[in-house]
Design a protein around this motif. Structure first.
Motif, PDB file in Angstrom:
ATOM      1  N   VAL A   1       0.842  -1.200   0.000  1.00  0.00           N
ATOM      2  CA  VAL A   1       0.000   0.000   0.000  1.00  0.00           C
ATOM      3  C   VAL A   1       0.876   1.247   0.000  1.00  0.00           C
ATOM      4  N   PRO A   2       0.317   2.402  -0.298  1.00  0.00           N
ATOM      5  CA  PRO A   2       1.072   3.652  -0.165  1.00  0.00           C
ATOM      6  C   PRO A   2       1.425   3.884   1.308  1.00  0.00           C
ATOM      7  N   GLU A   3       2.572   4.500   1.537  1.00  0.00           N
ATOM      8  CA  GLU A   3       3.025   4.699   2.917  1.00  0.00           C
ATOM      9  C   GLU A   3       1.977   5.445   3.747  1.00  0.00           C
ATOM     10  N   GLY A   4       1.343   6.424   3.097  1.00  0.00           N
ATOM     11  CA  GLY A   4       0.361   7.239   3.805  1.00  0.00           C
ATOM     12  C   GLY A   4      -0.828   6.454   4.334  1.00  0.00           C
ATOM     13  N   ASN A   5      -1.038   5.220   3.848  1.00  0.00           N
ATOM     14  CA  ASN A   5      -2.171   4.428   4.304  1.00  0.00           C
ATOM     15  C   ASN A   5      -1.820   3.521   5.486  1.00  0.00           C
ATOM     16  N   LEU A   6      -0.569   3.629   5.953  1.00  0.00           N
ATOM     17  CA  LEU A   6      -0.140   2.706   7.023  1.00  0.00           C
ATOM     18  C   LEU A   6      -0.472   3.203   8.412  1.00  0.00           C
TER      19      LEU A   6
END
Ligand code: TYD
Ligand code: MG
Length: 454
Positions: free
Chosen positions: A427-432
């Motif tokens: 996933v994109p880092e921002g979704n972690l």
């Protein structure tokens, strides 16, 4: 006798003009202007601005005093997936337009809904397409109780409205709006003016009587609702019935809904006993292969208010054409072109001389940008002829600079993936941030990093 005035109305956009021309000046469609009769003008208002003496003023209400959404009792159609698309059931006094290809199951769905509603409410099935015997035959085939199903075979709008006013149904189906005609206009049934006028009168009837009305609308070859697009503006909700040819699964999508989420998706299966709601659609859109194949990647997409797993398949093969083919089924063709350019420029993946085919399994259309990462992974997997690891899902938007952008509802998507038995997510880092789902999620900042990690 008043002279009838002829106007020319566009079949595509509904605009009307005093003269015929080959191209609609409004929407640019060719050969779409049809002759029709102008509706009689309403009684003239007072002449001149500001001269409103003699016009009674109307009462203004405070919104706080108006009955809220919570106190409205929605009518359940008995089909959970249809209720979901409608935002929790039919709203009394609302008008729903249901469009779809011929033979997809519109009449079947509405007859099933009526059979459920008829148990507690007065209901009416108006059909201008089939005889009462045909409707009765279908009801028997579906094992519905024919004793409670009331059917009216009629195409005259005035008769339909008079019958409805006398019987006061809480639920009424009009199958289809294109077969109705009104005496007020002289054009043939199905003509733009007729469809528009009939729909307007039915909307008026629904609002005044509190009856929930469902209009069936035919779809043209291009996939748009036949007749003027103005119908979509008049009604409260527009549902499209879609299906992959040959598939027994049927999707009902809300493209407009004043009482629920737009783009909500309901999934049905067509069986020999009619349409059955499919409660766990993720299971049917995965291809069912136990071992992952090269070129396949599972994506968590979101349709309306629900996350759903679908499989994206890609095939990259050397081309013999000077202009290699780029075929996208179920995703946007332009989006595919953009992804290929970004992969080439920012991840060093050369696909310029290859034919590229991308398909979303199960005949579903994915319109959101969250599918970008899964498509890129599927393309690379096919190019390298290596399958992605088992139990892997991906989602994320790819920007033109090669960056991975977070998508909304990331946590919910991860939870759905974990619930379906997947154990890894890219996933994109921002979704972690703050993820609690029981799945190993790896975040990346750029497309190149994500592609390198697998
Ligand atoms: P129908 O509701 O008549 O379609 P529409 O009103 O959208 O034109 O659907 C008819 C199709 O559905 C027809 O091809 C047969 C199929 N069907 C079933 O498979 N099972 C059933 O129980 C019924 C009633 C129809
Ligand atoms: Mg039908």
């Amino acid at each position: 006798m008043a002279k009838t005035k002829t106007i020319y109305a566009c079949r595509e956009c509904g605009a009307s003009f005093p003269k015929w021309s080959g191209q609609c000046p409004d929407c640019g469609a060719w050969n779409s202007l049809e002759e029709s009769v102008a509706a009689p003008a309403a009684a003239k208002g007072p002449k001149g601005r500001g001269n409103w003496a003699g016009t009674a003023s109307a009462e203004v209400v405070r919104l706080a005093d108006v009955q809220g959404e919570d106190s409205i009792r929605r009518l359940s159609s008995g089909l959970t997936e249809l209720d979901r698309v409608l935002g929790g059931g039919l709203v009394p006094g609302s008008v729903v337009l249901l469009g779809g290809d011929p033979g997809i199951g519109k009449s079947t769905l509405l007859l099933q809904a009526q059979a459920h509603l008829a148990a507690n409410h007065a209901s009416l099935y108006v059909t201008g397409e089939e005889s009462a015997a045909q409707v009765a035959m279908r009801a028997r085939r579906l094992d519905l109780d024919p004793a409670r199903l009331e059917c009216l075979t009629e195409t005259s709008l005035e008769t339909v409205l008079a019958t409805a006013a006398a019987r006061r149904p809480a639920f009424m189906v009009v199958d289809s709006i294109q077969t109705l005609w009104t005496e007020a206009l002289q054009s043939a049934p199905g003509a733009v003016a007729q469809v528009r006028e009939c729909a307007a009168r039915l909307v008026q009837f629904a609002k005044q009587s509190g009856c929930a009305v469902v209009l069936v609308g035919h779809v043209t070859k291009e996939g748009a609702l036949a007749g003027p697009r103005v119908l979509e503006h008049m009604v409260d909700a527009v549902l499209y019935f879609e299906s992959d040819s040959g598939s027994r699964f049927r999707l009902v999508r809300a493209v407009k809904n004043r009482f629920g989420a737009a783009n909500e998706l309901g999934v049905f299966a067509m069986t020999d006993k009619g349409l059955k709601a499919v409660g766990n659609p993720s299971a049917i859109f995965l291809s069912g292969q136990s071992e992952p194949a090269p070129g396949s990647c599972v994506l968590v997409t979101r349709e309306g208010t629900r996350p759903m797993m679908v499989e994206v398949q890609a095939l990259v093969a050397p081309s013999t054409l000077s202009n290699p083919r780029r075929v996208a089924v179920g995703i946007d063709q332009n989006r595919l072109g953009m992804l290929l350019a970004v992969m080439n420029r920012h991840a060093g993946i050369q696909i310029g001389d290859q034919d590229v085919f991308v398909n979303v399994a199960g005949g579903i259309r994915v319109n959101e940008t969250a599918s970008d990462l899964a498509i890129a992974l599927a393309l690379k997997s096919s190019l390298k002829e290596q399958a992605l690891p088992k139990g892997l899902v991906a989602f994320g938007e790819i920007g033109l600079a090669g960056e991975l952008r977070p998508v909304y509802n990331g946590e919910e998507r991860l939870r759905e993936a974990a619930g379906q038995g997947f154990d890894q997510a890219l996933v994109p880092e921002g979704n972690l941030k703050g993820v609690k789902a029981r799945i190993t999620a790896r975040g990346f900042r750029t497309l190149a990093q994500a592609l390198q990690a697998v």
